[in-house]
Write an enzyme that holds these catalytic residues in place. Structure first.
Site, PDB file in Angstrom:
ATOM      1  N   ILE A 142      22.317 -33.534 -32.545  1.00  0.00           N
ATOM      2  CA  ILE A 142      21.233 -33.965 -33.416  1.00  0.00           C
ATOM      3  C   ILE A 142      21.869 -34.379 -34.740  1.00  0.00           C
ATOM      4  CG2 ILE A 142      19.374 -32.630 -32.345  1.00  0.00           C
ATOM      5  CD1 ILE A 142      19.703 -30.478 -34.382  1.00  0.00           C
ATOM      6  N   ASP A 143      21.209 -35.273 -35.438  1.00  0.00           N
ATOM      7  CA  ASP A 143      21.790 -35.850 -36.647  1.00  0.00           C
ATOM      8  C   ASP A 143      22.051 -34.800 -37.721  1.00  0.00           C
ATOM      9  OD1 ASP A 143      21.525 -38.319 -35.420  1.00  0.00           O
ATOM     10  OD2 ASP A 143      19.603 -38.751 -36.391  1.00  0.00           O
ATOM     11  N   LYS A 144      22.959 -35.124 -38.617  1.00  0.00           N
ATOM     12  CA  LYS A 144      23.303 -34.241 -39.733  1.00  0.00           C
ATOM     13  C   LYS A 144      22.058 -33.774 -40.489  1.00  0.00           C
ATOM     14  CE  LYS A 144      25.641 -34.588 -44.251  1.00  0.00           C
ATOM     15  NZ  LYS A 144      24.479 -34.949 -45.099  1.00  0.00           N
ATOM     16  N   THR A 146      18.946 -33.794 -39.483  1.00  0.00           N
ATOM     17  CA  THR A 146      17.871 -33.302 -38.612  1.00  0.00           C
ATOM     18  C   THR A 146      18.133 -31.829 -38.355  1.00  0.00           C
ATOM     19  OG1 THR A 146      17.591 -35.450 -37.524  1.00  0.00           O
ATOM     20  CG2 THR A 146      16.764 -33.521 -36.355  1.00  0.00           C
ATOM     21  N   ARG A 242      14.052 -41.992 -34.975  1.00  0.00           N
ATOM     22  CA  ARG A 242      14.116 -42.721 -36.244  1.00  0.00           C
ATOM     23  C   ARG A 242      14.017 -44.225 -36.014  1.00  0.00           C
ATOM     24  NH1 ARG A 242      19.558 -40.562 -38.715  1.00  0.00           N
ATOM     25  NH2 ARG A 242      18.889 -41.779 -40.541  1.00  0.00           N
TER      26      ARG A 242
END
Length: 315
Positions: A142-144, A146, A242
C-alpha cells in the site's frame, strides 16, 4: 570488471506502437526513463540484433529487444527497531496496521524506516525470501501515505499461496476514503490502468500497456463538496483507487499527485491529511496453512477521524 545485467525482452502485439524508452522503463522498474534513454544513446540496447540510437523508436509486434546495463550497487533491507501495530500473527503470516507516512519496502530515497525494516527486527529470519533482499515477506503493498492493513508472509510456502490468492482475487481489501466533489451514487469503475504516458512516476487510465482494473465504490456519506466512500478492490493495480477516482473527476482529499492542492477543499483540509485520505480498513484472506478464512479490521487512524469530525462540525 563491472558486472552487468543482460536481458532479452520480446514484444507482443499489445506493445506495438509503444516508444522504446517507455517500454523498457516499464519492463525494468529499476531503470528510470532518462536512464533508459542514456543506455540507448550509449549503445546498450539492441532491437532485432541491431543498434538503435532512437529513444523514439516505435515498437512493432515480435520485435526482439536486448538490453545490457551495469549491476546496481548492492542494497539490502536492514532490521530496525521500529514499533509496529500487529493485528494478527502466527508461524506463517503477520498482518500489520501500517501508519500513514511509512514506506513498505526500501526504494530510491527511502532506505530506512520502512515496514520491511520493522518486520526484519520483529521476525528475524522468519520472513519469506521470494521478494528478495529488498522485499522479504512482502506479498502486496500500500502507498506510503495510505494507512491500514497489509499482510506479509513468514515462509515461502505461505508467500506462494497468498500470491495465488491475490492473482485469483480471493483476497478481499476494503478501503475508506474521502473524495473531492459529490459522488452521486454507488458505482463500479472498470477501466484499465497503466504507466502514465508522460510521467513514469504516475499511473493513468490508458489502453496502452495497461492491465484491467476494477474498483467498486460505495457512498457512505456526503458533505458539502466532499464524499466519504468505501472502495472494494477487485484487482490490485498501483495507485488503483487514486487513479480511478481521479479519472471520474473525484480525486482523493489531500492527493497532490492525482489532484491539485489549490482545489478549495484541499486548500482547506489538506493540511490535516498529509497525503491522500485513504485507509485500508478491512482485509480478508484464506490462511495458507489451515484453510480458515480470516477477516481482519482496523479502526480509522486519528488523522482520518479528525477530518471527519471537522467536516461534520462544518469547520
Amino acid at each position: 570488471m563491472t558486472e552487468t545485467i543482460k536481458k532479452a525482452i520480446p514484444t507482443t502485439n499489445e506493445d506495438a506502437g509503444a516508444r522504446l524508452d517507455v517500454f523498457l522503463s516499464e519492463k525494468e522498474p529499476s531503470l528510470s526513463r532518462s536512464r533508459v534513454q542514456k543506455l540507448i544513446e550509449d549503445g546498450c540496447v539492441l532491437v532485432n540484433g541491431r543498434l538503435t540510437v532512437s529513444k523514439n523508436y516505435k515498437l512493432r509486434e515480435a520485435d526482439y529487444i536486448e538490453i545490457e546495463y551495469p549491476l546496481p550497487a548492492p542494497c539490502r533491507a536492514e532490521a530496525e527497531d521500529i514499533p509496529i501495530d500487529i493485528r494478527y500473527e502466527d508461524e506463517d503470516i503477520i498482518v500489520v496496521n501500517k501508519p500513514k507516512g511509512m514506506v513498505v519496502h526500501p526504494a530510491a530515497g527511502h532506505y530506512t524506516g520502512t515496514l520491511v525494516s520493522a518486520l526484519l527486527h520483529h521476525c528475524g529470519d522468519s520472513l519469506s525470501g521470494i521478494g528478495g533482499i529488498l522485499r522479504p515477506g512482502i506479498v502486496h503493498r500500500i502507498d506510503k501515505d495510505t494507512s491500514g492493513l497489509i499482510v506479509a508472509a513468514k515462509n515461502d510456502a505461505a508467500h506462494l499461496t497468498l500470491s495465488e490468492q491475490l492473482k485469483e482475487h480471493r483476497i478481499s481489501r476494503v478501503y475508506q476514503a474521502i473524495a473531492l466533489g459529490k459522488i452521486e451514487e454507488n458505482c463500479t469503475i472498470d477501466l484499465p490502468i497503466g504507466r502514465h504516458p508522460a510521467d513514469r512516476k504516475k499511473m493513468a487510465v490508458t489502453d496502452k500497456n495497461s492491465k484491467n482494473a476494477i474498483t467498486h465504490v460505495e457512498v457512505l456519506e456526503r458533505v458539502p463538496a466532499l464524499t466519504y466512500v468505501k472502495c472494494i478492490l477487485e484487482t490490485g493495480r498501483t495507485h488503483q483507487i487514486r487513479v480511478h477516482l481521479a479519472h471520474i473527476g473525484h480525486p482523493l482529499l489531500g492527493d497532490a499527485v492525482y489532484g491539485s492542492m489549490r482545489q478549495p477543499m484541499n486548500a482547506r483540509y489538506g493540511k490535516y491529511t498529509a497525503g491522500q485520505c485513504l485507509h485500508a480498513g478491512k482485509l480478508s484472506l484464506t490462511h495458507p496453512r489451515t484453510g480458515e478464512r480470516l477477516h481482519l479490521e482496523c479502526e480509522l487512524p486519528d488523522y482520518f477521524r479528525n477530518v471527519l469530525a471537522l467536516l461534520e462540525a462544518g469547520k
